[in-house]
Structures are given as structure tokens and as C-alpha cells.
Design an enzyme around this catalytic site. Sequence first.
Site, PDB file in Angstrom:
ATOM      1  N   VAL A  57       3.191   4.297  -0.555  1.00 40.15           N
ATOM      2  CA  VAL A  57       4.256   4.629  -1.503  1.00 40.15           C
ATOM      3  C   VAL A  57       4.703   3.403  -2.294  1.00 40.15           C
ATOM      4  O   VAL A  57       4.980   3.491  -3.496  1.00 40.15           O
ATOM      5  CB  VAL A  57       5.446   5.270  -0.763  1.00 40.15           C
ATOM      6  N   GLY A  58       4.761   2.242  -1.641  1.00 43.47           N
ATOM      7  CA  GLY A  58       5.148   1.025  -2.359  1.00 43.47           C
ATOM      8  C   GLY A  58       4.195   0.706  -3.486  1.00 43.47           C
ATOM      9  O   GLY A  58       4.613   0.373  -4.602  1.00 43.47           O
ATOM     10  N   GLU A  72       0.838  -1.192   0.000  1.00 31.77           N
ATOM     11  CA  GLU A  72       0.000   0.000   0.000  1.00 31.77           C
ATOM     12  C   GLU A  72       0.877   1.248   0.000  1.00 31.77           C
ATOM     13  O   GLU A  72       2.110   1.166   0.010  1.00 31.77           O
ATOM     14  CB  GLU A  72      -0.932   0.002   1.222  1.00 31.77           C
ATOM     15  N   ASP A  75       8.466 -11.641   5.217  1.00 42.09           N
ATOM     16  CA  ASP A  75       8.461 -10.825   6.423  1.00 42.09           C
ATOM     17  C   ASP A  75       9.868 -10.269   6.579  1.00 42.09           C
ATOM     18  O   ASP A  75      10.808 -10.990   6.917  1.00 42.09           O
ATOM     19  CB  ASP A  75       8.072 -11.673   7.626  1.00 42.09           C
ATOM     20  N   TYR A  89      14.077   3.835  14.984  1.00 44.23           N
ATOM     21  CA  TYR A  89      13.517   4.034  13.648  1.00 44.23           C
ATOM     22  C   TYR A  89      14.211   5.197  12.933  1.00 44.23           C
ATOM     23  O   TYR A  89      14.610   5.093  11.778  1.00 44.23           O
ATOM     24  CB  TYR A  89      12.017   4.299  13.741  1.00 44.23           C
TER      25      TYR A  89
END
Length: 264
Positions: free
Chosen positions: A20-21, A18, A66, A156
Site C-alpha cells: 500500500v505504501g 512495498e 526504523d 497490534y
Amino acid sequence: MNLKEKYGEWGIILGATEGVGKAFAEKIAKEGMNVVLVGRREEKLKELGKSIEETYGVQTKVIRADFAQDDCTDKIFEETKDLDMGFMSYVACFHTFGKLQDTPWEKHQQMINVNVVTFLKCFYHYLQIFTKQDRGAIINISSLTGWSSSPWNAQYGAGKSYILKLTEAVACECENTNVDVEVITLGTTITPSLLSNLPGGPAGEAVMKAAMAPEAVADEAFENLGKNLSVIAGQHNNKNLDNWRKNHTEDEYIRYMGSFYSDK
């Protein structure tokens, strides 16, 4: 010359489900490239693949992976080894809010794998292929959290800084070759995750006013491919970052970034 003619038959989007990808996958499909869609939610990827095939008349391949798992790249590399690969984008990311010492180590390990280890494995693998065949392109995704420390979201931000600085350096190394490398740094972007966590009232309205659509991000990224090594998406983000650099100290920037997450 479209992307397929310039770089090759297939492109791979790592984190394609979903946002930007998805926008990147549709962008390269529109330019004639077949698309490898990689992510955790296989059914969503299959739906996207079907839509892309029907809309753009290209082939798609879905790989469930994953990115937090140590061996996830084994399957990805095996299933793409016989394809004429010409494009890669690492969009996947993972974060969890909280102070460093209060975050379970398992979460830290997952973030390290998604934002550093799996990213580097994919970057290294496909860059080797593109360099050997003397054609290809890579666009990696960073975040404004990578330009400053990101309190309560520290690992992050550090991971996004790693992606930013590593890709910038490699992009320079690839100049004057037929391999184009770019990193695009995003601010607030309209994704399902953003919308589900959007605050109400004026705060939410301010967020939406500043946010970019994934399609606009994709357009800007590809417009700069082969021209610039490092891009900050959107005029709003460029103006804000320029203002902070000129008028504020690093400590002020760090505290400002922390103000978004201190109540998480």
C-alpha cells in the site's frame, strides 16, 4: 486540480517500500507531487524512487528510518523541514503473534513505537505544518483488527484502533478547513508479506478471493479524500463488517478474530 496544485509540492509516505505504501507513493507522483519515501530498506526505496522519477517525471527523496527506534523522527523532520510539504500518509505497521505475556517486552516496545509513538509524532508534526499553511492532506492506514479485539495479535489490534480513532477525531476537527484528513481501514490486502504467508489449498484461495490489490486501496482512499472522514476499503469488507454488527455479539466477533491466530 491535481494533488500538487491543491496541497503542495511534496508528499511523504511513511512505510513506502512495498504494498500500500508503494501504491500511495505512485498515486501522488501521478498527481504531480514529489515524493519522500521513508522506510528501513534503503536500496528498495532507491529502486522505487528511480522508477517513480522515470515514470512520472517528479523528484523523490529517500530517507532510511526504523520506525521502532525512539529518535527516528528526528532525521525525518530535519530532512523535510525545507520542503513544501503538502501530504502525509502513515502506512508503517509492525506486529508479532502470540499471547501478550508470552511476547518479549522488546517486541512490545517496538510495536508501541511503530504503531503509536512514531505514528503520533509524524501525525502531530505534519498536521501542525499543514494547519499553519492552511493546506495539506493526511491519509492514515488502519485495519479491521482495529474494529475489534485481535486475540493472539492483541497489541497490534489495539494500535490499529488507536490510529483509527485518533485520525477519525482529528479529521472531524479539520472539517471546514483546507486540511483534509482521512483514515482508511483495510481488510486483507495483497502484499509480499501476505503472499509469503498464504496457506495452501481452499483456505489460501479464499484469502486471495477476498484480498484487495494495493492499487485499488489507493484509488478508494484518494477518491474519498476531502469527502469522508473514515473509510472501510472494499465492498467485501463493508458487507462483512455490516453483517457482524447486525447479527453477532462482540464476544462472537472477538472469538472469530482470534480464530485466525490461535495456532500461531
